[in-house]
Design an enzyme around this catalytic site. Structure first.
Site, PDB file in Angstrom:
ATOM      1  N   TRP A 224       0.686  -1.255  -0.012  1.00 26.14           N
ATOM      2  CA  TRP A 224       0.086   0.125   0.067  1.00 26.14           C
ATOM      3  C   TRP A 224       0.945   1.337  -0.019  1.00 26.14           C
ATOM      4  O   TRP A 224       0.462   2.264  -0.658  1.00 26.14           O
ATOM      5  CB  TRP A 224      -0.980   0.069   1.096  1.00 26.14           C
ATOM      6  CG  TRP A 224      -1.689   1.286   1.321  1.00 26.14           C
ATOM      7  CD1 TRP A 224      -2.923   1.661   0.861  1.00 26.14           C
ATOM      8  CD2 TRP A 224      -1.353   2.297   2.125  1.00 26.14           C
ATOM      9  NE1 TRP A 224      -3.098   2.637   1.179  1.00 26.14           N
ATOM     10  CE2 TRP A 224      -2.372   3.240   2.034  1.00 26.14           C
ATOM     11  CE3 TRP A 224      -0.366   2.600   2.948  1.00 26.14           C
ATOM     12  CZ2 TRP A 224      -2.503   4.720   2.614  1.00 26.14           C
ATOM     13  CZ3 TRP A 224      -0.221   4.026   3.502  1.00 26.14           C
ATOM     14  CH2 TRP A 224      -1.398   4.894   3.194  1.00 26.14           C
ATOM     15  N   HIS A 225       1.899   1.134   0.563  1.00 28.51           N
ATOM     16  CA  HIS A 225       2.858   2.430   0.792  1.00 28.51           C
ATOM     17  C   HIS A 225       3.529   2.697  -0.559  1.00 28.51           C
ATOM     18  O   HIS A 225       3.556   3.740  -0.975  1.00 28.51           O
ATOM     19  CB  HIS A 225       3.967   1.959   1.950  1.00 28.51           C
ATOM     20  CG  HIS A 225       3.382   2.105   3.177  1.00 28.51           C
ATOM     21  ND1 HIS A 225       2.903   0.731   3.680  1.00 28.51           N
ATOM     22  CD2 HIS A 225       3.195   2.907   4.309  1.00 28.51           C
ATOM     23  CE1 HIS A 225       2.423   0.952   5.101  1.00 28.51           C
ATOM     24  NE2 HIS A 225       2.651   2.198   5.465  1.00 28.51           N
ATOM     25  N   GLU A 226       3.958   1.494  -1.061  1.00 30.74           N
ATOM     26  CA  GLU A 226       4.592   1.786  -2.442  1.00 30.74           C
ATOM     27  C   GLU A 226       4.836   0.317  -3.136  1.00 30.74           C
ATOM     28  O   GLU A 226       5.304  -0.632  -2.486  1.00 30.74           O
ATOM     29  CB  GLU A 226       6.123   2.246  -2.272  1.00 30.74           C
ATOM     30  CG  GLU A 226       6.911   2.660  -3.670  1.00 30.74           C
ATOM     31  CD  GLU A 226       8.384   3.300  -3.270  1.00 30.74           C
ATOM     32  OE1 GLU A 226       8.313   4.319  -2.893  1.00 30.74           O
ATOM     33  OE2 GLU A 226       9.109   2.441  -3.233  1.00 30.74           O
TER      34      GLU A 226
END
Lengths: 380, 45
Positions: free
Chosen positions: A300-302
């Site tokens: 989700w972050h990257e």
């Protein structure tokens, strides 16, 4: 002024008066229109991307020619596709994202849209129209800085909201505390003062400097993010919408399982509801479900190998805890109070250091730097 | 903050202390944010 300042200024000066002074049925739609206008000015790509994915995710459920299963699959696919295109490692390396840019708040609204699609498929959503859905997505306080709030809660609050002076003052207080966290603790103490101390320690005490750098990165990430969440919660309260808490003193958790119930709660609960539970139901494999949920949490972050490994390490930590925890049915042996206090304290220390250590993989730009820091950290 | 202080001191004192607490935070935020060098302005992580 940076983005956060613009969001605060625009929310307080532009959105809040409109949310209370206009006739009732125009209040929240006006907030959404102003949010769209704000995004068009700040980043036209962001506004168009959100409008397009929102229209598709809602419109696909109106198509009578598709079965419900196809509607939810296509709705989720189009949101995820846009997210992967803009967040993946590949285009970043091609220099594509630097020229086109990344839509603001993309990760947040992608997960909101997936939540909406699944709940709509399950028919758990209240009766609503497209305008309600747009109001939920085009809500500036949470659009760019989270948390990943849920549609039914937002819809209920949007229907029940009444002017409340106590709620308003609580909102102002949360904004102040959030800003104090970001500026005073995050930027001044951790980013500047502690970084200076680490820099002076580096030549003579490299291991200690690496250790402090590790602690600084993880605590700064937490403080900054918790500050952003406070600001988002406070701004929402000014408009009369209650947004769920995103952090509950996570560094006091005594195991990683508890940690992820207290750290970025809106994301971890999203992963629990939409990845862990379905995977567990389908496979009956708790290990697979846990790893799947934590991998999604990382990605989700990257969409990169570093965040994939980071997510896997979080999953591994949770699995190790599950493997060695006391079975819930087992009777506790009589232990003096100091013993359980010491064990709890040890658990807090281990959990905190495990999390900080795993953050090394996202702190450094490449695997070689991770290896160098680990060597430096454990060098005699 | 006000509700917390109100448990230990009277309403009036709690109000004054809360106001001072907010002013102190505001001062510190503005002081560090608007330093001429701008060294604390942006997060770096």
């Amino acid at each position: 002024m940076n983005e956060l300042n613009w969001i605060i200024a625009f929310s307080v000066v532009g959105l809040t008066p409109m949310a209370w002074l206009l006739p009732g049925r125009w209040q929240l739609p006006t907030v959404s229109v102003l949010t769209a206008g704000f995004m068009l000015v700040a980043s036209p790509l962001s506004a168009l991307s959100l409008l397009l994915t929102a229209s598709l995710s809602y419109g696909l459920f109106r198509l009578k020619s598709l079965t419900p299963a196809w509607r939810v699959v296509l709705s989720i696919s189009q949101s995820v596709l846009v997210w992967i295109i803009f967040k993946s490692e590949w285009p970043m390396h091609q220099g594509w994202q630097t020229t086109v840019g990344v839509p603001l708040g993309l990760s947040y609204y992608t997960f909101r849209q997936i939540h909406y699609a699944i709940e709509r498929y399950k028919q758990t959503l209240p009766v609503h129209d497209f305008a309600d859905y747009l109001t939920y997505l085009f809500f500036l306080p949470t659009l760019l800085i989270g948390p990943i709030n849920r549609f039914p809660d937002f819809y209920r609050d949007s229907r029940r909201r009444r002017w409340d002076a106590v709620l308003f003052s609580t909102g102002l207080e949360r904004i102040l505390y959030g800003y104090a966290k970001i500026v005073l603790i995050g930027n001044m103490l951790l980013t500047n003062k502690l970084a200076h101390i680490i820099y002076t320690l580096q030549p003579n005490h490299p291991s200690l400097a690496s250790y402090l750098s590790l602690i600084r990165f993880a605590t700064n990430a937490y403080i900054q993010f918790a500050g952003f969440s406070d600001v988002a919660i406070g701004l929402s309260l000014l408009i009369g919408i209650r947004v769920p808490e995103n952090f509950e003193s996570p560094f006091l958790a005594s195991n990683l399982n508890e940690f992820w119930k207290r750290y970025h709660i809106s994301l971890s609960s999203w992963c629990r509801d939409y990845v862990f539970t379905p995977l567990l139901s389908l496979t009956r494999q708790p290990v697979l479900a846990t790893l799947g949920a934590m991998l999604v949490l990382g990605l989700w972050h990257e969409w990169s190998s570093q965040y994939l490994v980071w997510g896997a390490l979080q999953g591994l930590g949770v699995l190790i805890w599950h493997r060695f925890k006391r079975p819930s049915g087992e009777a506790k042996t009589a232990q003096p109070a100091w013993h359980s206090n010491v064990m709890h304290g040890l658990g807090v220390l281990i959990t905190f250091h495990y999390f900080c250590l795993t953050c090394l993989v996202i702190q450094k730009n490449n695997w070689q730097a991770v290896g160098q820091t680990l060597t430096q950290l454990f060098a005699r | 903050m006000y509700q917390f202080l109100q448990k230990y001191v009277g309403s009036k004192t709690a109000g004054i202390l809360t106001a001072f607490w907010y002013l102190l935070l505001l001062f510190l935020i503005f002081y560090y944010y608007f330093l001429p060098s701008g060294q604390f302005r942006y997060a770096d992580w």
